[in-house]
Design a protein around this motif. Structure first.
Motif, PDB file in Angstrom:
ATOM      1  N   ASP A  67      -2.701  -1.368  -5.027  1.00  0.00           N
ATOM      2  CA  ASP A  67      -1.329  -1.679  -5.418  1.00  0.00           C
ATOM      3  C   ASP A  67      -0.370  -1.801  -4.232  1.00  0.00           C
ATOM      4  N   LEU A  68      -0.849  -1.499  -3.048  1.00  0.00           N
ATOM      5  CA  LEU A  68       0.013  -1.631  -1.878  1.00  0.00           C
ATOM      6  C   LEU A  68       0.011  -3.072  -1.400  1.00  0.00           C
ATOM      7  N   ARG A  69       1.189  -3.695  -1.393  1.00  0.00           N
ATOM      8  CA  ARG A  69       1.283  -5.066  -0.895  1.00  0.00           C
ATOM      9  C   ARG A  69       1.037  -5.059   0.610  1.00  0.00           C
ATOM     10  N   LYS A 213      -1.174  10.659  -8.518  1.00  0.00           N
ATOM     11  CA  LYS A 213       0.219  10.315  -8.831  1.00  0.00           C
ATOM     12  C   LYS A 213       1.069  10.310  -7.568  1.00  0.00           C
ATOM     13  N   ALA A 216       0.340   7.184  -5.682  1.00  0.00           N
ATOM     14  CA  ALA A 216       0.973   6.034  -6.337  1.00  0.00           C
ATOM     15  C   ALA A 216       2.459   5.987  -6.021  1.00  0.00           C
ATOM     16  N   ASP A 217       3.097   7.149  -5.941  1.00  0.00           N
ATOM     17  CA  ASP A 217       4.525   7.201  -5.619  1.00  0.00           C
ATOM     18  C   ASP A 217       4.778   6.738  -4.186  1.00  0.00           C
ATOM     19  N   ASP A 220       4.421   2.909  -4.254  1.00  0.00           N
ATOM     20  CA  ASP A 220       5.583   2.292  -4.881  1.00  0.00           C
ATOM     21  C   ASP A 220       6.781   2.286  -3.935  1.00  0.00           C
ATOM     22  N   ALA A 221       6.996   3.413  -3.246  1.00  0.00           N
ATOM     23  CA  ALA A 221       8.124   3.497  -2.317  1.00  0.00           C
ATOM     24  C   ALA A 221       7.940   2.538  -1.140  1.00  0.00           C
ATOM     25  N   ASN A 223       6.310  -0.266  -1.165  1.00  0.00           N
ATOM     26  CA  ASN A 223       6.526  -1.620  -1.677  1.00  0.00           C
ATOM     27  C   ASN A 223       8.011  -1.935  -1.838  1.00  0.00           C
ATOM     28  N   ARG A 224       8.843  -0.893  -2.032  1.00  0.00           N
ATOM     29  CA  ARG A 224      10.293  -1.089  -2.154  1.00  0.00           C
ATOM     30  C   ARG A 224      11.010  -0.971  -0.809  1.00  0.00           C
TER      31      ARG A 224
END
Length: 310
Positions: A67-69, A213, A216-217, A220-221, A223-224
Protein backbone atom coordinates in the motif's frame (compact mmCIF):
# COMPACT_ATOMS: atom_id res chain seq x y z
CA UNK A 1 18.81 -20.07 -8.93
CA UNK A 2 16.59 -18.95 -6.05
CA UNK A 3 16.92 -22.31 -4.28
CA UNK A 4 20.70 -22.28 -4.72
CA UNK A 5 21.03 -18.83 -3.22
CA UNK A 6 18.74 -19.74 -0.34
CA UNK A 7 20.69 -22.89 0.44
CA UNK A 8 24.00 -21.07 0.36
CA UNK A 9 22.83 -18.18 2.52
CA UNK A 10 21.05 -20.36 5.04
CA UNK A 11 24.32 -22.22 5.58
CA UNK A 12 25.81 -18.95 6.85
CA UNK A 13 23.88 -17.52 9.79
CA UNK A 14 25.57 -14.12 9.68
CA UNK A 15 23.50 -10.97 9.42
CA UNK A 16 25.01 -10.02 6.06
CA UNK A 17 23.83 -13.28 4.49
CA UNK A 18 20.32 -12.95 5.87
CA UNK A 19 19.93 -9.35 4.74
CA UNK A 20 21.24 -10.32 1.30
CA UNK A 21 18.68 -13.10 1.26
CA UNK A 22 15.88 -10.60 1.79
CA UNK A 23 16.99 -8.88 -1.39
CA UNK A 24 17.25 -12.12 -3.37
CA UNK A 25 13.75 -13.19 -2.40
CA UNK A 26 12.24 -9.80 -3.15
CA UNK A 27 13.87 -9.58 -6.56
CA UNK A 28 12.82 -13.12 -7.44
CA UNK A 29 9.22 -12.48 -6.49
CA UNK A 30 9.16 -9.12 -8.23
CA UNK A 31 10.07 -10.83 -11.49
CA UNK A 32 6.95 -13.01 -11.32
CA UNK A 33 4.42 -10.86 -9.46
CA UNK A 34 2.34 -8.25 -11.24
CA UNK A 35 1.58 -5.01 -9.43
CA UNK A 36 -0.74 -2.12 -9.97
CA UNK A 37 0.93 0.98 -11.43
CA UNK A 38 -0.23 3.69 -9.10
CA UNK A 39 -0.98 6.99 -10.82
CA UNK A 40 -1.02 8.93 -7.56
CA UNK A 41 1.84 11.08 -6.37
CA UNK A 42 4.60 10.36 -3.88
CA UNK A 43 5.54 13.02 -1.34
CA UNK A 44 9.11 14.21 -0.87
CA UNK A 45 10.96 17.38 0.13
CA UNK A 46 12.89 19.77 -2.07
CA UNK A 47 15.94 21.00 -0.17
CA UNK A 48 17.52 24.16 -1.52
CA UNK A 49 20.95 24.94 -0.10
CA UNK A 50 21.91 28.52 0.83
CA UNK A 51 23.95 28.62 -2.40
CA UNK A 52 20.83 27.83 -4.46
CA UNK A 53 21.59 24.18 -5.22
CA UNK A 54 18.55 21.86 -5.18
CA UNK A 55 18.29 18.35 -3.72
CA UNK A 56 15.57 15.86 -2.78
CA UNK A 57 14.91 14.42 0.67
CA UNK A 58 12.57 11.44 0.99
CA UNK A 59 11.33 9.45 3.98
CA UNK A 60 11.13 5.68 3.79
CA UNK A 61 9.72 2.58 5.41
CA UNK A 62 12.44 -0.07 5.62
CA UNK A 63 10.18 -3.03 4.72
CA UNK A 64 7.99 -3.80 1.68
CA UNK A 65 4.34 -2.80 1.85
CA UNK A 66 1.90 -3.13 -1.05
CA UNK A 67 0.00 0.00 0.00
CA UNK A 68 2.99 2.32 0.09
CA UNK A 69 3.14 4.41 -3.07
CA UNK A 70 6.63 4.25 -4.54
CA UNK A 71 8.44 6.83 -6.68
CA UNK A 72 9.01 6.13 -10.33
CA UNK A 73 12.65 4.96 -10.49
CA UNK A 74 13.29 7.09 -13.58
CA UNK A 75 13.31 10.23 -11.42
CA UNK A 76 16.77 9.26 -10.20
CA UNK A 77 18.26 9.99 -13.61
CA UNK A 78 18.47 13.70 -12.84
CA UNK A 79 20.46 13.30 -9.62
CA UNK A 80 24.18 13.28 -9.05
CA UNK A 81 24.35 11.14 -5.91
CA UNK A 82 22.13 8.82 -3.88
CA UNK A 83 22.63 9.50 -0.17
CA UNK A 84 21.47 6.81 2.27
CA UNK A 85 21.99 6.14 5.95
CA UNK A 86 24.79 3.58 5.67
CA UNK A 87 26.12 0.79 3.49
CA UNK A 88 25.73 -1.96 6.10
CA UNK A 89 25.25 -2.33 9.84
CA UNK A 90 26.24 -4.85 12.48
CA UNK A 91 23.63 -6.24 14.85
CA UNK A 92 25.58 -5.19 17.94
CA UNK A 93 25.88 -7.01 21.23
CA UNK A 94 24.02 -10.11 22.34
CA UNK A 95 21.19 -9.04 24.65
CA UNK A 96 20.98 -10.17 28.26
CA UNK A 97 18.03 -12.49 27.56
CA UNK A 98 17.41 -14.91 24.72
CA UNK A 99 14.76 -13.17 22.63
CA UNK A 100 13.81 -16.46 20.95
CA UNK A 101 12.48 -17.80 24.25
CA UNK A 102 9.91 -15.01 24.41
CA UNK A 103 8.17 -16.14 21.21
CA UNK A 104 5.05 -18.27 21.38
CA UNK A 105 4.45 -21.27 19.13
CA UNK A 106 1.99 -19.13 17.19
CA UNK A 107 4.66 -16.44 16.73
CA UNK A 108 7.09 -18.98 15.26
CA UNK A 109 4.38 -20.44 13.03
CA UNK A 110 3.49 -16.98 11.69
CA UNK A 111 7.15 -16.15 11.13
CA UNK A 112 7.55 -19.39 9.18
CA UNK A 113 4.49 -18.54 7.09
CA UNK A 114 5.83 -15.09 6.23
CA UNK A 115 9.22 -16.47 5.27
CA UNK A 116 7.40 -18.94 3.01
CA UNK A 117 5.41 -16.09 1.48
CA UNK A 118 8.66 -14.27 0.73
CA UNK A 119 10.09 -17.36 -0.99
CA UNK A 120 7.08 -19.33 -2.30
CA UNK A 121 9.12 -21.61 -4.59
CA UNK A 122 11.67 -22.65 -1.96
CA UNK A 123 11.51 -26.23 -0.62
CA UNK A 124 10.40 -26.83 2.96
CA UNK A 125 13.92 -27.78 4.02
CA UNK A 126 15.24 -24.40 2.94
CA UNK A 127 12.44 -22.51 4.68
CA UNK A 128 13.10 -24.44 7.89
CA UNK A 129 16.83 -23.77 7.57
CA UNK A 130 16.23 -20.08 7.11
CA UNK A 131 13.82 -19.95 10.03
CA UNK A 132 16.41 -21.66 12.22
CA UNK A 133 19.08 -19.20 11.08
CA UNK A 134 16.81 -16.22 11.83
CA UNK A 135 15.91 -17.54 15.28
CA UNK A 136 19.57 -18.18 16.12
CA UNK A 137 20.64 -14.58 15.56
CA UNK A 138 21.90 -12.74 18.67
CA UNK A 139 19.30 -10.02 18.28
CA UNK A 140 15.77 -10.00 16.78
CA UNK A 141 16.52 -7.55 13.97
CA UNK A 142 16.23 -10.10 11.16
CA UNK A 143 13.14 -11.69 12.70
CA UNK A 144 11.54 -8.26 12.89
CA UNK A 145 12.38 -7.68 9.24
CA UNK A 146 10.57 -10.84 8.22
CA UNK A 147 7.74 -10.19 10.69
CA UNK A 148 6.88 -6.88 9.06
CA UNK A 149 7.03 -8.38 5.54
CA UNK A 150 3.33 -9.26 5.46
CA UNK A 151 2.18 -12.03 3.14
CA UNK A 152 -0.15 -9.53 1.47
CA UNK A 153 2.97 -7.65 0.32
CA UNK A 154 4.76 -10.70 -1.11
CA UNK A 155 6.41 -9.74 -4.38
CA UNK A 156 6.76 -6.10 -3.39
CA UNK A 157 10.08 -4.58 -2.40
CA UNK A 158 11.13 -1.89 0.03
CA UNK A 159 11.64 1.68 -1.15
CA UNK A 160 15.40 1.38 -0.56
CA UNK A 161 15.61 -1.53 -2.98
CA UNK A 162 13.66 0.29 -5.68
CA UNK A 163 15.89 3.33 -5.40
CA UNK A 164 19.10 1.29 -5.17
CA UNK A 165 18.23 -0.58 -8.37
CA UNK A 166 17.66 2.74 -10.11
CA UNK A 167 20.95 4.06 -8.75
CA UNK A 168 22.80 1.09 -10.23
CA UNK A 169 20.90 1.32 -13.51
CA UNK A 170 21.68 5.01 -14.00
CA UNK A 171 25.16 4.73 -12.50
CA UNK A 172 24.51 7.28 -9.80
CA UNK A 173 27.25 7.74 -7.20
CA UNK A 174 26.42 6.33 -3.75
CA UNK A 175 27.12 8.34 -0.60
CA UNK A 176 26.46 7.54 3.05
CA UNK A 177 25.61 9.57 6.11
CA UNK A 178 27.51 7.30 8.49
CA UNK A 179 30.07 4.51 8.45
CA UNK A 180 29.02 0.92 9.26
CA UNK A 181 30.76 1.24 12.63
CA UNK A 182 28.84 4.42 13.44
CA UNK A 183 25.60 2.78 12.35
CA UNK A 184 26.31 -0.28 14.47
CA UNK A 185 27.06 1.85 17.51
CA UNK A 186 23.48 3.07 17.77
CA UNK A 187 21.82 -0.37 18.12
CA UNK A 188 24.58 -1.42 20.51
CA UNK A 189 23.83 1.59 22.68
CA UNK A 190 20.10 0.87 22.47
CA UNK A 191 20.62 -2.77 23.47
CA UNK A 192 22.44 -1.67 26.60
CA UNK A 193 19.58 0.64 27.54
CA UNK A 194 16.58 -1.58 26.79
CA UNK A 195 18.08 -5.03 26.18
CA UNK A 196 15.46 -7.17 27.88
CA UNK A 197 12.51 -5.19 26.55
CA UNK A 198 13.68 -5.03 22.94
CA UNK A 199 14.37 -8.75 23.03
CA UNK A 200 11.23 -9.95 24.76
CA UNK A 201 8.42 -8.17 22.90
CA UNK A 202 9.55 -6.72 19.57
CA UNK A 203 9.02 -9.76 17.34
CA UNK A 204 5.80 -10.73 19.10
CA UNK A 205 4.40 -7.25 18.51
CA UNK A 206 5.58 -7.15 14.89
CA UNK A 207 3.62 -10.33 14.23
CA UNK A 208 0.48 -9.10 15.97
CA UNK A 209 -2.66 -7.42 14.65
CA UNK A 210 -1.65 -4.28 16.54
CA UNK A 211 1.73 -4.33 14.80
CA UNK A 212 0.07 -4.62 11.41
CA UNK A 213 -2.23 -1.68 12.25
CA UNK A 214 0.70 0.48 13.32
CA UNK A 215 2.52 -0.34 10.07
CA UNK A 216 -0.60 0.53 8.06
CA UNK A 217 -0.79 3.87 9.88
CA UNK A 218 2.84 4.63 8.99
CA UNK A 219 2.16 3.81 5.34
CA UNK A 220 -0.98 5.94 5.25
CA UNK A 221 0.87 8.89 6.78
CA UNK A 222 3.77 8.52 4.32
CA UNK A 223 1.32 8.48 1.41
CA UNK A 224 -0.15 11.77 2.73
CA UNK A 225 3.25 13.36 3.35
CA UNK A 226 2.39 13.65 7.05
CA UNK A 227 5.73 12.87 8.68
CA UNK A 228 4.54 13.77 12.16
CA UNK A 229 1.74 11.20 11.97
CA UNK A 230 4.17 8.60 10.63
CA UNK A 231 6.50 9.25 13.56
CA UNK A 232 3.62 8.97 16.03
CA UNK A 233 2.66 5.57 14.56
CA UNK A 234 6.27 4.45 14.84
CA UNK A 235 6.24 5.48 18.50
CA UNK A 236 3.17 3.30 19.04
CA UNK A 237 5.08 0.39 17.55
CA UNK A 238 7.97 1.03 19.91
CA UNK A 239 5.69 1.17 22.93
CA UNK A 240 3.99 -2.05 21.85
CA UNK A 241 7.42 -3.64 21.55
CA UNK A 242 8.25 -2.73 25.13
CA UNK A 243 10.61 0.07 24.19
CA UNK A 244 10.40 3.57 25.62
CA UNK A 245 9.97 5.78 22.52
CA UNK A 246 11.88 8.63 24.19
CA UNK A 247 14.91 6.41 24.79
CA UNK A 248 14.78 4.93 21.29
CA UNK A 249 14.38 8.30 19.57
CA UNK A 250 17.21 9.83 21.56
CA UNK A 251 19.66 7.07 20.60
CA UNK A 252 18.47 6.04 17.15
CA UNK A 253 17.13 9.35 15.80
CA UNK A 254 18.23 12.52 17.62
CA UNK A 255 21.90 11.64 18.09
CA UNK A 256 22.24 10.24 14.59
CA UNK A 257 20.53 13.27 13.04
CA UNK A 258 22.96 15.59 14.82
CA UNK A 259 25.86 13.47 13.56
CA UNK A 260 24.44 13.48 10.03
CA UNK A 261 24.40 17.27 10.06
CA UNK A 262 28.18 17.11 9.80
CA UNK A 263 28.11 14.97 6.63
CA UNK A 264 24.85 15.96 4.94
CA UNK A 265 25.31 19.73 4.33
CA UNK A 266 28.42 19.36 2.11
CA UNK A 267 26.52 16.87 -0.05
CA UNK A 268 23.55 19.21 -0.31
CA UNK A 269 25.75 22.19 -1.11
CA UNK A 270 27.05 20.35 -4.18
CA UNK A 271 23.46 19.93 -5.39
CA UNK A 272 21.75 17.04 -7.12
CA UNK A 273 21.62 14.75 -4.06
CA UNK A 274 18.74 12.30 -3.62
CA UNK A 275 18.63 11.65 0.14
CA UNK A 276 16.68 8.64 1.39
CA UNK A 277 16.30 8.04 5.16
CA UNK A 278 13.81 6.42 7.50
CA UNK A 279 10.74 8.62 7.87
CA UNK A 280 11.27 8.90 11.63
CA UNK A 281 14.33 11.06 10.98
CA UNK A 282 12.32 13.84 9.34
CA UNK A 283 9.81 15.50 11.74
CA UNK A 284 10.09 17.23 15.09
CA UNK A 285 12.44 19.68 16.75
CA UNK A 286 15.40 17.33 16.30
CA UNK A 287 14.30 16.11 12.86
CA UNK A 288 16.26 16.75 9.70
CA UNK A 289 13.66 19.20 8.39
CA UNK A 290 14.09 21.63 11.30
CA UNK A 291 17.84 21.04 11.60
CA UNK A 292 18.30 21.90 7.94
CA UNK A 293 16.09 24.98 8.14
CA UNK A 294 18.08 26.19 11.13
CA UNK A 295 21.20 25.98 8.97
CA UNK A 296 19.67 28.13 6.25
CA UNK A 297 18.30 25.44 3.93
CA UNK A 298 14.85 25.88 2.39
CA UNK A 299 12.77 22.71 2.76
CA UNK A 300 9.59 22.55 0.67
CA UNK A 301 7.11 19.65 0.19
CA UNK A 302 6.89 18.40 -3.40
CA UNK A 303 5.21 15.50 -5.17
CA UNK A 304 6.82 13.00 -7.55
CA UNK A 305 5.27 10.63 -10.08
CA UNK A 306 4.55 7.19 -8.65
CA UNK A 307 5.69 3.96 -10.21
CA UNK A 308 5.36 0.26 -9.46
CA UNK A 309 5.90 -1.29 -6.04
CA UNK A 310 7.91 -4.20 -7.42
Amino acid sequence: MLSFNLQRMVSSAGRGALIALLGVMSVANADTTSSRSDRAQVWALDVMAPNGQHNLLMGSLHVPDRDLRQPDPSILQSYRALVTEHSDVDQGVTPAVRWRDALTEDDVATLREQIQCAAPTAPVSVIEGLLKAVLSQPTPLDANQFAYMRCASAGYVAREQIIERARAQYRIRPAYLETPDQAGGAPRALAKEVGAAVSAQSVHFALSVEGAKAQADVVDALNRGDYGAASAALDRSLAGSGINPSVFNDIMVRRRNLSWMMTLPPLLDEGGAFVLVGVGHLPGRDGLIELLRARGYTVTPVTLPAGRGT
